[in-house]
Design an enzyme around this catalytic site. Structure first.
Site, PDB file in Angstrom:
ATOM      1  N   GLU A  71     -11.247   5.259  29.143  1.00 58.20           N
ATOM      2  CA  GLU A  71     -10.531   6.790  29.486  1.00 58.20           C
ATOM      3  C   GLU A  71      -9.943   7.288  28.356  1.00 58.20           C
ATOM      4  O   GLU A  71      -8.931   6.787  27.842  1.00 58.20           O
ATOM      5  CB  GLU A  71      -9.488   6.428  30.583  1.00 58.20           C
ATOM      6  CG  GLU A  71     -10.026   5.721  31.981  1.00 58.20           C
ATOM      7  CD  GLU A  71     -10.407   6.989  32.883  1.00 58.20           C
ATOM      8  OE1 GLU A  71      -9.913   8.182  32.703  1.00 58.20           O
ATOM      9  OE2 GLU A  71     -11.269   6.801  33.718  1.00 58.20           O
ATOM     10  N   ASP A 123      -5.955   7.061  17.924  1.00 49.93           N
ATOM     11  CA  ASP A 123      -7.050   7.908  18.037  1.00 49.93           C
ATOM     12  C   ASP A 123      -8.162   7.190  18.666  1.00 49.93           C
ATOM     13  O   ASP A 123      -8.483   5.881  18.216  1.00 49.93           O
ATOM     14  CB  ASP A 123      -7.592   8.081  16.506  1.00 49.93           C
ATOM     15  CG  ASP A 123      -8.406   9.264  16.601  1.00 49.93           C
ATOM     16  OD1 ASP A 123      -9.354   9.115  17.201  1.00 49.93           O
ATOM     17  OD2 ASP A 123      -8.501  10.252  15.543  1.00 49.93           O
ATOM     18  N   ASP A 145      -8.356  18.759  25.133  1.00 47.57           N
ATOM     19  CA  ASP A 145      -7.813  19.915  24.864  1.00 47.57           C
ATOM     20  C   ASP A 145      -9.118  20.854  24.362  1.00 47.57           C
ATOM     21  O   ASP A 145      -9.967  20.652  23.736  1.00 47.57           O
ATOM     22  CB  ASP A 145      -7.133  19.612  23.411  1.00 47.57           C
ATOM     23  CG  ASP A 145      -6.326  20.801  22.850  1.00 47.57           C
ATOM     24  OD1 ASP A 145      -6.741  22.005  22.981  1.00 47.57           O
ATOM     25  OD2 ASP A 145      -5.298  20.736  22.131  1.00 47.57           O
ATOM     26  N   LYS A 217      -3.621  16.641  37.334  1.00 43.94           N
ATOM     27  CA  LYS A 217      -2.537  17.509  37.199  1.00 43.94           C
ATOM     28  C   LYS A 217      -3.026  18.729  36.673  1.00 43.94           C
ATOM     29  O   LYS A 217      -2.834  19.886  37.083  1.00 43.94           O
ATOM     30  CB  LYS A 217      -1.478  16.973  36.380  1.00 43.94           C
ATOM     31  CG  LYS A 217      -0.444  16.024  37.262  1.00 43.94           C
ATOM     32  CD  LYS A 217       0.695  15.740  36.355  1.00 43.94           C
ATOM     33  CE  LYS A 217       1.568  14.692  37.386  1.00 43.94           C
ATOM     34  NZ  LYS A 217       2.529  14.131  36.355  1.00 43.94           N
TER      35      LYS A 217
END
Length: 237
Positions: A71, A123, A145, A217
């Protein structure tokens, strides 16, 4: 170890790949999260090695041999915890850079008695470089992002070189599942994934929302703003 010893993000090692796909962030933690981090990190945590490509032994990390789901960007960990609870036959390795999110997931792991979750800080691409080829059953990249400005597109995680690395770590038939609420990024993702010679689109385009992916969310926020959600599921051929 105490929470004050826990860095907000692993420092970027001096490598050829200096462009990061994330913003290291700091944030306040509740007393419960702080206590969970201090107590549970030594049991369930993994610092991404500072040297990219350092081997990671998944069987030793989880204490068993089972299919592994990676994940990338687990956020506050709610999605990871819910999926792992419903899927005890597979192990879930969540990678995150945001310390409060890591602490929250550790708290969820303990509260729900999850034995099949480990949490890595750093990372994700450096971690993946150290995994054996064909060692992952699935890779999830949910709501990364979007880096919407054109000059920042080079920071997106879904781009050809990164996808090739992720695909190489999938078992044959393993899945790379991406989701975003950013339409332009969704189209860019689709083109990049379709162009990879070792991946096959499992749905010939955007996938129906899988029932096994919990509503995040980010997704709730997008739905309230009337932004559509795009899922893409590709398999290693």
């Amino acid at each position: 170890m105490t929470s004050t010893d826990f860095p907000a993000a692993v420092p970027a090692p001096p490598t050829a790949r200096t462009i990061r796909t994330f913003h290291p962030r700091r944030g306040r933690m509740s007393s419960r999260q702080t206590e969970a981090l201090d107590r549970l990190w030594p049991v369930y945590g993994l610092h991404v090695p500072e040297r990219p490509g350092t081997p990671v032994d998944l069987a030793a990390l989880f204490g068993r041999r089972a299919p592994v789901v990676l994940e990338i960007g687990s956020g506050m960990g709610d999605t990871t915890a819910e999926m792992a609870a419903a899927d005890p036959g597979r192990d879930y390795l969540a990678v995150e850079v945001h310390t409060p999110g890591i602490a929250n997931l550790l708290d969820l792991v303990e509260r729900h008695g999850l034995r099949n979750v480990r949490v890595a800080q750093g990372d994700a691409l450096d971690l993946v470089a150290g995994l054996p080829e064909a060692s992952l059953d699935a890779v999830h990249v949910f709501f990364p992002d979007p880096w919407p400005k054109s000059r920042h597109h080079k920071r997106r995680i879904i781009q050809p070189a990164h996808v090739a690395l992720l695909r190489s770590r999938l078992t044959p038939g393993g899945t790379l599942h991406c989701a975003t609420d950013w339409a332009e990024y969704a189209e860019a993702m689709r083109k990049t994934l379709d162009a990879d010679p070792g991946l096959v689109d499992a749905h010939d385009g955007f996938a129906p929302r899988p029932a096994h992916r919990p509503v995040t969310k980010f997704e709730r926020r997008a739905l309230r703003a009337d932004r559509p959600i795009f899922d893409l599921i590709h398999r290693r051929s």
